[in-house]
Design a protein around this motif. Structure first.
Motif, short mmCIF file in Angstrom:
data_model
loop_
_atom_site.label_atom_id
_atom_site.label_comp_id
_atom_site.label_asym_id
_atom_site.label_seq_id
_atom_site.Cartn_x
_atom_site.Cartn_y
_atom_site.Cartn_z
N MET A 460 0.86 -1.17 0.00
CA MET A 460 0.00 0.00 0.00
C MET A 460 0.90 1.23 0.00
SD MET A 460 -2.91 1.19 2.75
CE MET A 460 -4.15 0.06 2.12
N THR A 461 0.51 2.24 -0.77
CA THR A 461 1.35 3.41 -0.99
C THR A 461 0.77 4.65 -0.32
OG1 THR A 461 2.15 2.53 -3.09
CG2 THR A 461 2.30 4.91 -2.80
N GLY A 462 1.64 5.53 0.11
CA GLY A 462 1.27 6.85 0.60
C GLY A 462 2.22 7.88 0.02
N SER A 463 1.83 9.16 0.07
CA SER A 463 2.66 10.17 -0.57
C SER A 463 2.52 11.52 0.10
CB SER A 463 2.28 10.29 -2.06
OG SER A 463 0.96 10.81 -2.20
N ARG A 464 3.40 12.44 -0.30
CA ARG A 464 3.36 13.82 0.18
C ARG A 464 4.01 14.72 -0.85
NH1 ARG A 464 -0.20 15.96 3.70
NH2 ARG A 464 0.58 17.91 4.63
N ILE A 528 4.67 -2.99 3.01
CA ILE A 528 4.57 -4.27 2.32
C ILE A 528 4.32 -5.38 3.34
CG2 ILE A 528 6.01 -3.57 0.38
CD1 ILE A 528 8.34 -5.01 1.69
N TRP A 529 3.74 -6.49 2.83
CA TRP A 529 3.48 -7.65 3.66
C TRP A 529 3.58 -8.90 2.79
CZ3 TRP A 529 0.07 -3.50 3.13
CH2 TRP A 529 -0.94 -3.66 2.20
N THR A 530 3.25 -10.04 3.32
CA THR A 530 3.35 -11.30 2.56
C THR A 530 1.96 -11.81 2.24
OG1 THR A 530 3.28 -12.80 4.46
CG2 THR A 530 5.42 -11.82 3.91
N ASN A 531 1.90 -12.85 1.40
CA ASN A 531 0.59 -13.38 1.02
C ASN A 531 -0.07 -14.20 2.12
OD1 ASN A 531 2.16 -15.67 0.93
ND2 ASN A 531 2.04 -15.93 -1.30
N THR A 532 0.63 -14.34 3.24
CA THR A 532 0.01 -15.03 4.39
C THR A 532 -0.40 -14.04 5.48
OG1 THR A 532 2.16 -15.38 5.45
CG2 THR A 532 1.36 -17.12 3.96
N THR A 533 -0.18 -12.75 5.26
CA THR A 533 -0.55 -11.74 6.26
C THR A 533 -2.06 -11.66 6.37
OG1 THR A 533 1.44 -10.45 5.74
CG2 THR A 533 -0.31 -9.32 6.95
N SER A 534 -2.56 -11.69 7.59
CA SER A 534 -4.01 -11.61 7.84
C SER A 534 -4.50 -10.19 7.59
CB SER A 534 -4.31 -12.01 9.28
OG SER A 534 -3.76 -11.05 10.18
N ASN A 535 -5.83 -10.04 7.53
CA ASN A 535 -6.41 -8.71 7.39
C ASN A 535 -6.01 -7.82 8.57
OD1 ASN A 535 -7.61 -9.36 4.97
ND2 ASN A 535 -9.56 -9.95 5.91
N ALA A 536 -5.98 -8.41 9.77
CA ALA A 536 -5.55 -7.65 10.94
C ALA A 536 -4.10 -7.21 10.79
CB ALA A 536 -5.73 -8.48 12.20
N GLY A 537 -3.28 -8.08 10.21
CA GLY A 537 -1.88 -7.75 9.98
C GLY A 537 -1.72 -6.63 8.97
N ILE A 538 -2.56 -6.67 7.93
CA ILE A 538 -2.52 -5.59 6.93
C ILE A 538 -2.92 -4.26 7.56
CG2 ILE A 538 -3.60 -4.73 4.82
CD1 ILE A 538 -3.80 -7.63 3.87
N LYS A 539 -3.94 -4.30 8.42
CA LYS A 539 -4.34 -3.07 9.12
C LYS A 539 -3.18 -2.53 9.95
CE LYS A 539 -9.33 -3.84 9.46
NZ LYS A 539 -10.47 -4.01 10.39
N GLU A 541 0.01 -2.95 9.33
CA GLU A 541 0.98 -2.37 8.40
C GLU A 541 0.51 -1.00 7.91
OE1 GLU A 541 3.90 -3.35 7.82
OE2 GLU A 541 3.89 -5.40 8.59
N MET A 542 -0.80 -0.86 7.70
CA MET A 542 -1.36 0.43 7.29
C MET A 542 -1.12 1.48 8.38
SD MET A 542 -5.02 -0.48 5.52
CE MET A 542 -5.43 1.27 5.47
N GLU A 543 -1.29 1.09 9.61
CA GLU A 543 -1.05 2.03 10.71
C GLU A 543 0.41 2.45 10.76
OE1 GLU A 543 -2.43 -0.09 14.10
OE2 GLU A 543 -4.56 0.07 13.54
N GLY A 544 1.31 1.50 10.49
CA GLY A 544 2.72 1.82 10.44
C GLY A 544 3.04 2.79 9.31
N LEU A 545 2.41 2.57 8.16
CA LEU A 545 2.60 3.47 7.02
C LEU A 545 2.10 4.87 7.36
CD1 LEU A 545 3.33 4.06 4.07
CD2 LEU A 545 1.08 3.16 3.42
N ILE A 568 -4.90 5.84 0.88
CA ILE A 568 -6.36 5.88 0.77
C ILE A 568 -7.02 6.40 2.03
CG2 ILE A 568 -6.73 3.49 1.53
CD1 ILE A 568 -8.93 3.37 -0.72
N ASP A 569 -6.41 6.20 3.18
CA ASP A 569 -6.98 6.70 4.44
C ASP A 569 -6.27 7.97 4.91
OD1 ASP A 569 -8.96 4.84 4.65
OD2 ASP A 569 -7.87 3.50 6.00
N GLU A 570 -5.82 8.77 3.96
CA GLU A 570 -5.16 10.04 4.29
C GLU A 570 -6.06 10.87 5.21
OE1 GLU A 570 -2.27 12.93 4.30
OE2 GLU A 570 -2.10 11.04 3.20
N PRO A 571 -5.54 11.29 6.38
CA PRO A 571 -6.36 12.12 7.27
C PRO A 571 -6.73 13.44 6.59
CG PRO A 571 -4.39 11.29 8.40
CD PRO A 571 -4.22 10.99 6.94
#
Length: 627
Positions: A460-464, A528-539, A541-545, A568-571
């Protein structure tokens, strides 16, 4: 769906079976002829041939009903109101066979689908990251995370594959009438509508569960005008259909000897969400954004009407369409843009890294020397695409891929970068530039920018957008540099563009994010994550991003981000993607689309809606409902 709708559509078949251009206007307020695809239109005369009941679901909008926004959720597959198979079949007849029922690209990998074919699955799997594959499909998007990852290539044929967040059906558009019919059908039946050109947008704006899609990919006409005249401009221009991609307009520019302001990516749809969202370009340091070049647009609005939009015909909509975001105010069928003389370009690629003779601090000194020169480089009209990556513990790499020096000979390029290169030599950093001069933009672009890799569901990507003011004093520059270094040291890569995109003198103002006008760097990073990362794990990673991006926001809090390549969840997305333009854009959204027919994540007015995602991630796999 009303029970008599099948007969309604059957009665309306004559609208398309006549197949001539007499249905609508031939001339355009742009001052140039419509393309053949635009001459065949749905009109009031056609609607008048139907009785009152028959016209109810194919009528144009704009009546009293449009003043009342849709409540609840859009009609969804399985609902009682969802059109029956026979209705969709008849609608296909009405469209002249242009309706496509969605089959996910990777369905050939799944035994539960009739399309199951191991050889075809192998082909799709091998080509999955190729953007041409997804651009040529009516529903596929290039970032499947935001569709819902419901049907990815697999070797497990017994796994599950569903349509998920892809549109349920798509109209393969070849005429304006087909777009009008799709818009009217979706609005009157209260079905979600999405628009797809190529599907490049980083947040999957062309996807939507239970949607009817409008696929503009095959609107490929191009017309060149050596001396085009319209209010405020006289000179060379090009009219392009909304399906024209970057490689196509650049090939035409080489053939005819002009330079167009288009995307860096080879398969980006130039006249789609790219230009509607602003559109940064390898030519932006010289001529500004792609949206700045637009002089006229042909558009189907949310009420189904086909209109020409210029500064004279509708200055408000002309302002909003050029930068206010795709999938928001209407469906663009073509646009006319100014073009520029042929340019020469020097292209250079090189890299350097930490190693035996290059310590971590020495490496960062080399990167700092480059970043200090951002203002001088963009003011010389250049554009650079570079990476800074962590490659291990206390190991880093810098990749220039490429430095794109417009209107520079090799000697002029070398003179421009000499202060930086001298610093690298003094630091003992080894690098070997591969530098080539091209006498035209197309050849330089083709050599400098390889086909983009897409379709990862593991990132998942973020930018500035980092503004020039961050380079105006030592304190602000140090804070900026340290924030970037800290992010990369933490393991987040930096992909960035050194460029500017100022509105040129004499160009008409538009709704592009004001932060784009002040930028010296468009920086991106990813989780980034792996194909075994759970939805909770992706969330997680999103928080870390988001935490990583917070460091960037902190050093330029009044700036923003480029909406087409963003988190996508840019404040406060309204401020981040639209800045001070948002209030006016939102007001115009209510005027031109009072029922909220056009929805896309992070688009103007999207805060009025919510997607009830099935996996809890910010994707489009779920019902679209009013907040």
């Amino acid at each position: 769906m009303a029970p008599g709708f099948t007969s309604i559509l059957l009665g309306a078949l004559l609208l398309v079976t006549l197949g001539d251009a007499r249905a609508g206007q031939v001339s355009s307020a742009s001052g140039q002829p419509l393309f053949d695809s635009e001459k065949f239109q749905l009109t009031d005369k056609d609607i008048a041939k139907l009785n009152k009941q028959q016209a109810a679901l194919v009528k144009f909008g704009g009546g009293a009903d449009d003043a009342r926004p849709t409540t609840g959720c859009k009609v969804f597959p399985g609902d009682r109101q969802w059109p029956s198979h026979s209705v969709w079949s008849t609608f296909d007849d009405l469209l002249g066979g242009a309706l496509i029922k969605t089959v996910p690209l990777a369905a050939s990998c799944y035994s539960s689908w009739p399309e199951y074919d191991s050889a075809e699955c192998e082909r799709i799997t091998s080509e999955w990251t190729d953007s041409y594959l997804h651009a040529a499909d009516p529903a596929s998007a290039m970032w499947p995370l935001f569709e819902g990852r419901t049907c990815l290539p697999t070797t497990n044929a017994s796994a599950s594959c569903t349509v998920g967040g892809y549109s349920s059906y798509a109209v393969n558009v070849s005429t304006v009438a087909q777009i009008q019919l799709a818009v009217n059908f979706a609005r009157n039946a209260d079905i979600r509508l999405v628009v797809k050109n190529t599907g490049h947008d980083f947040n999957g704006k062309s996807t939507g569960a239970g949607a009817l899609g409008i696929w503009t990919h095959h609107l490929k006409d191009i017309a060149y005008y050596e001396n085009y005249s319209i209010s405020g401009y006289q000179g060379p221009a090009v009219k392009i259909g909304s399906g024209v991609q970057a490689f196509e307009i650049y090939e035409k520019s080489k053939e005819l000897g002009f330079t167009a302001v288009g995307g860096e990516g080879m398969t980006v749809g130039v006249a789609g969400g790219y230009v509607l969202g602003g559109g940064h370009s390898p030519m932006s340091s010289v001529y500004g954004l792609a949206a700045d070049q637009v002089l006229a647009l042909e558009v189907v609005l949310a009420n189904g009407r086909f209109v020409t939009v210029t500064e004279k015909t509708d200055p408000d909509l002309f302002w909003a369409l050029r930068g206010g975001g795709g999938g928001t105010y209407g469906v663009v069928t073509s646009l006319i843009s100014r073009v520029h003389p042929q340019v020469s370009v020097t292209v250079s690629t090189f890299s350097f890294s930490t190693g035996t003779n290059v310590s971590v601090d020495t490496f960062w000194a080399g990167v700092r020397s480059y970043m200090e020169r951002f203002p001088a480089h963009v003011d010389a009209g250049t554009y650079a695409y570079f990476w800074v990556l962590s490659t291990g513990t206390d190991a880093f790499e810098f990749l220039m891929n490429p430095f794109f020096a417009v209107d520079h000979t090799v000697a002029e390029f070398n003179a421009l970068v000499k202060p930086w290169f001298d610093d690298l030599d003094d630091l003992g950093i080894s690098f070997q530039p591969n530098t080539t001069y091209y006498d035209n933009f197309h050849d330089a672009w083709s050599a400098g920018f390889p086909l983009e890799t897409v379709a990862s569901s593991l990132m998942m990507t973020g930018s500035r957008l980092f503004p020039r003011e961050n380079w105006e004093n030592t304190t602000s520059f140090n804070a900026t540099f340290n924030a970037l270094r800290s992010t990369i040291t933490d393991g987040y890569g930096l992909l960035a563009f050194n460029m500017k995109a100022e509105l040129q003198e004499g160009f008409t103002a538009n709704s592009a994010n004001p932060a784009l006008r002040k930028m010296l760097m468009h920086g991106l990073t990813s989780a980034i994550w792996t194909n075994t990362t759970s939805n909770a794990g992706i969330k997680s990673e999103m928080e870390g991003l988001n935490d990583a991006l917070a460091k960037w926001r902190a050093v330029c809090p009044d700036s923003g981000a480029y909406m087409s390549e963003s988190y996508i969840d840019e404040p406060h997305f309204q401020q981040a993607f639209y800045g001070t333009n948002y209030a006016r854009l939102y007001k115009l959204k209510q005027r031109y689309d009072p029922t909220g027919l056009f929805y896309a994540p992070t688009a103007v007015g999207s805060e009025d809606w919510v997607v009830k995602s099935l996996d809890g991630l910010p994707d489009q796999n779920g019902r679209l409902c009013r907040v």
